[in-house]
Design a protein around this motif. Structure first.
Motif, short mmCIF file in Angstrom:
data_model
loop_
_atom_site.label_atom_id
_atom_site.label_comp_id
_atom_site.label_asym_id
_atom_site.label_seq_id
_atom_site.Cartn_x
_atom_site.Cartn_y
_atom_site.Cartn_z
N GLU A 1 0.83 -1.20 0.00
CA GLU A 1 0.00 0.00 0.00
C GLU A 1 0.87 1.25 0.00
O GLU A 1 1.81 1.37 0.79
N TYR A 2 0.54 2.19 -0.89
CA TYR A 2 1.29 3.44 -1.00
C TYR A 2 0.30 4.60 -0.99
O TYR A 2 -0.79 4.51 -1.60
N THR A 3 0.66 5.67 -0.31
CA THR A 3 -0.15 6.89 -0.31
C THR A 3 0.68 8.03 -0.86
O THR A 3 1.82 8.25 -0.43
N GLY A 4 0.13 8.75 -1.81
CA GLY A 4 0.84 9.88 -2.39
C GLY A 4 0.27 10.25 -3.74
O GLY A 4 -0.94 10.13 -3.99
N TRP A 5 1.13 10.70 -4.63
CA TRP A 5 0.75 11.10 -5.97
C TRP A 5 1.44 10.18 -6.97
O TRP A 5 2.63 9.85 -6.79
N PHE A 6 0.74 9.79 -8.03
CA PHE A 6 1.23 8.75 -8.92
C PHE A 6 1.29 9.26 -10.36
O PHE A 6 0.36 9.94 -10.83
N THR A 7 2.34 8.89 -11.06
CA THR A 7 2.54 9.39 -12.43
C THR A 7 1.38 9.07 -13.34
O THR A 7 1.04 9.87 -14.23
N GLU A 8 0.74 7.92 -13.14
CA GLU A 8 -0.34 7.52 -14.03
C GLU A 8 -1.60 8.35 -13.86
O GLU A 8 -2.56 8.22 -14.64
N ASP A 9 -1.61 9.24 -12.88
CA ASP A 9 -2.74 10.15 -12.67
C ASP A 9 -2.46 11.55 -13.22
O ASP A 9 -3.26 12.47 -13.01
N PHE A 10 -1.34 11.71 -13.92
CA PHE A 10 -0.94 13.00 -14.48
C PHE A 10 -0.64 12.84 -15.97
O PHE A 10 -0.06 11.83 -16.39
N THR A 11 -1.01 13.84 -16.74
CA THR A 11 -0.53 13.88 -18.13
C THR A 11 0.93 14.32 -18.12
O THR A 11 1.44 14.86 -17.12
N LEU A 12 1.60 14.11 -19.24
CA LEU A 12 2.99 14.57 -19.33
C LEU A 12 3.07 16.07 -19.14
O LEU A 12 3.96 16.56 -18.43
N ALA A 13 2.16 16.81 -19.72
CA ALA A 13 2.18 18.27 -19.58
C ALA A 13 2.09 18.67 -18.11
O ALA A 13 2.78 19.61 -17.67
N GLU A 14 1.26 17.98 -17.36
CA GLU A 14 1.14 18.29 -15.93
C GLU A 14 2.42 17.92 -15.19
O GLU A 14 2.89 18.68 -14.33
N LEU A 15 3.00 16.74 -15.49
CA LEU A 15 4.24 16.34 -14.82
C LEU A 15 5.37 17.32 -15.10
O LEU A 15 6.23 17.55 -14.25
N LYS A 16 5.36 17.90 -16.29
CA LYS A 16 6.42 18.84 -16.66
C LYS A 16 6.36 20.14 -15.87
O LYS A 16 7.30 20.93 -15.89
N THR A 17 5.27 20.38 -15.15
CA THR A 17 5.20 21.56 -14.29
C THR A 17 5.86 21.31 -12.94
O THR A 17 6.05 22.26 -12.16
N LEU A 18 6.18 20.05 -12.66
CA LEU A 18 6.83 19.69 -11.40
C LEU A 18 8.35 19.80 -11.52
O LEU A 18 8.90 19.83 -12.62
N ARG A 19 9.02 19.81 -10.38
CA ARG A 19 10.48 19.83 -10.37
C ARG A 19 11.00 18.70 -9.47
O ARG A 19 10.39 18.35 -8.46
N ALA A 20 12.11 18.15 -9.89
CA ALA A 20 12.70 17.03 -9.18
C ALA A 20 13.38 17.49 -7.90
O ALA A 20 13.90 18.61 -7.82
N LYS A 21 13.39 16.59 -6.90
CA LYS A 21 14.10 16.88 -5.67
C LYS A 21 14.84 15.64 -5.20
O LYS A 21 14.53 14.51 -5.62
N GLU A 22 15.81 15.83 -4.32
CA GLU A 22 16.65 14.74 -3.81
C GLU A 22 15.81 13.76 -2.99
O GLU A 22 15.07 14.16 -2.09
N ARG A 23 15.94 12.48 -3.30
CA ARG A 23 15.17 11.43 -2.61
C ARG A 23 15.74 11.11 -1.24
O ARG A 23 15.01 10.65 -0.34
N LEU A 24 17.04 11.33 -1.02
CA LEU A 24 17.71 11.01 0.25
C LEU A 24 18.40 12.25 0.81
O LEU A 24 19.62 12.30 0.96
N PRO A 25 17.65 13.28 1.17
CA PRO A 25 18.27 14.54 1.61
C PRO A 25 19.11 14.42 2.87
O PRO A 25 20.09 15.16 3.04
N GLU A 26 18.74 13.48 3.77
CA GLU A 26 19.51 13.34 4.99
C GLU A 26 20.89 12.75 4.70
O GLU A 26 21.88 13.10 5.38
N VAL A 27 20.96 11.88 3.73
CA VAL A 27 22.23 11.25 3.36
C VAL A 27 23.01 12.12 2.39
O VAL A 27 24.25 12.17 2.44
N ARG A 28 22.29 12.83 1.52
CA ARG A 28 22.93 13.62 0.47
C ARG A 28 22.45 15.07 0.51
O ARG A 28 21.78 15.55 -0.41
#
Length: 341
Positions: free
Chosen positions: A90-117
């Motif tokens: 079970e996962y809770t959050g936001w999923f790529t399959e619920d967004f069009t590419l155009a919508e995903l392109k409005t997002l920005r990437a962030k570090e997955r392991l900020p405490e380590v990196r």
């Protein structure tokens, strides 16, 4: 003339696969991370592939993107937060399959392991989510500029799940690979998956080399009757060789650790896989203490830097044919320094 050989299946030096790009130094699965990995002289870059609502392949570690993008900060997408069961979890959050590419392109990437990196976290917000086609275009641009052909090593993420919602990986992935010249057994391309059926189906559709991923616990999500432990027996490896060219094991299956976190003696897995005709590409080699065997750690914190090249040398001596690393600079140096005159 110095002739360098290695105890690999082919006798050639192992390949280096930039795991999600230069993800130890850049935000993973961004064009900048892939570009940085390429610049360190790796043989392959590795994108994990998921799909958008409109069927476009994009590079993300998972289809749940709250940990790798700023989607939670976007009020216009707040109502798309949901809970799903994928591969029995079970996962809770936001999923790529619920967004069009155009919508995903409005997002920005962030570090997955900020405490380590924490250094990588300084890059948060600078890059978007790349499509698989953009990754392939990056490789072609590099080849046109330098004459060097760097390969691609995509992973199909949750292929059974995506197929069940009408968004199968195979057709768009194979079409893009063919478009950019990565469609033959001699081309620098491998397709990997933790599932079995996905690879067996691909084996009927393409000559591209396939790699069966295996973890150190559990089993393939699409097979309730099979464990990864079953799959790395001589019989299991022979079965894998019927549809795949390689094995992508957790590195713990090659050399496990003792109760103090130190490396134990190697298992017979590399030799057994080679006997079945399979190349072996273990994952994942990372430079931070939290990921390293005790004897190669440095400093006193989980995020401190250790001697990952020393760890790699131990694994290279087992005859592995390649390795996945978040730190392509150190990985290429370890391989460059490895060999027998």
């Amino acid at each position: 003339m110095v002739v360098r050989t290695a105890p690999t299946l082919s006798g050639e030096l192992p390949i280096v696969i930039a795991h999600r790009g230069d993800s130890g130094n850049r935000v993973e699965h961004t064009l900048e991370a892939y570009r940085s990995g390429i610049n360190y002289g790796v043989e392959f870059i590795e994108p994990d592939l998921v799909l958008t609502k409109d069927g476009v392949l994009v590079a993300r570690h998972e289809n749940e993107i709250s940990g790798t993008t700023n989607v939670a900060d976007k009020p216009e997408f707040s109502e798309r937060k949901t809970t799903k069961v994928i591969d029995g979890q079970e996962y809770t959050g936001w999923f790529t399959e619920d967004f069009t590419l155009a919508e995903l392109k409005t997002l920005r990437a962030k570090e997955r392991l900020p405490e380590v990196r924490p250094g990588n976290a300084a890059w948060d917000g600078q890059w978007d989510i790349p499509t698989f086609e953009e990754v392939l275009q990056l490789l072609k641009e590099h080849e046109a500029k330098t004459g060097e052909r760097v390969g691609v090593y995509p992973e199909t993420k949750h292929p059974s799940y995506f197929a069940s919602i009408g968004l199968a990986h195979d057709k768009p992935m194979l079409e893009l690979l063919r478009k950019y010249g990565f469609d033959g057994a001699d081309d620098p391309v491998f397709i990997q998956s933790f599932e079995v059926g996905n690879l067996q189906e691909l084996a009927e559709k393409t000559n591209i080399r396939l790699v069966q991923l295996v973890a150190d616990q559990g089993g393939p999500p699409d097979r309730d009757d099979l464990t990864y432990a079953d799959m790395i027996t001589p019989t299991g490896l022979a079965d894998i060789a019927k549809y795949a060219s390689g094995l992508g094991p957790s590195k713990l299956l090659i050399i496990d650790r003792d109760e103090k976190g130190r490396l134990k003696k190697p298992t017979s897995l590399v030799a057994d896989a080679h006997n079945a005709g399979l190349v072996v590409h273990p994952w994942t080699f990372r430079i931070e203490n939290v990921f390293l065997p005790t004897e190669f750690q440095g400093g006193y914190t989980a995020s401190a830097i250790g001697d990952v090249k020393a760890e790699m040398r131990v694994y290279l001596a087992t005859g592995i044919d390649g390795l996945f690393s978040d730190n392509p600079r150190e990985a290429t140096l370890a391989v460059d320094q490895f060999g027998i005159e």
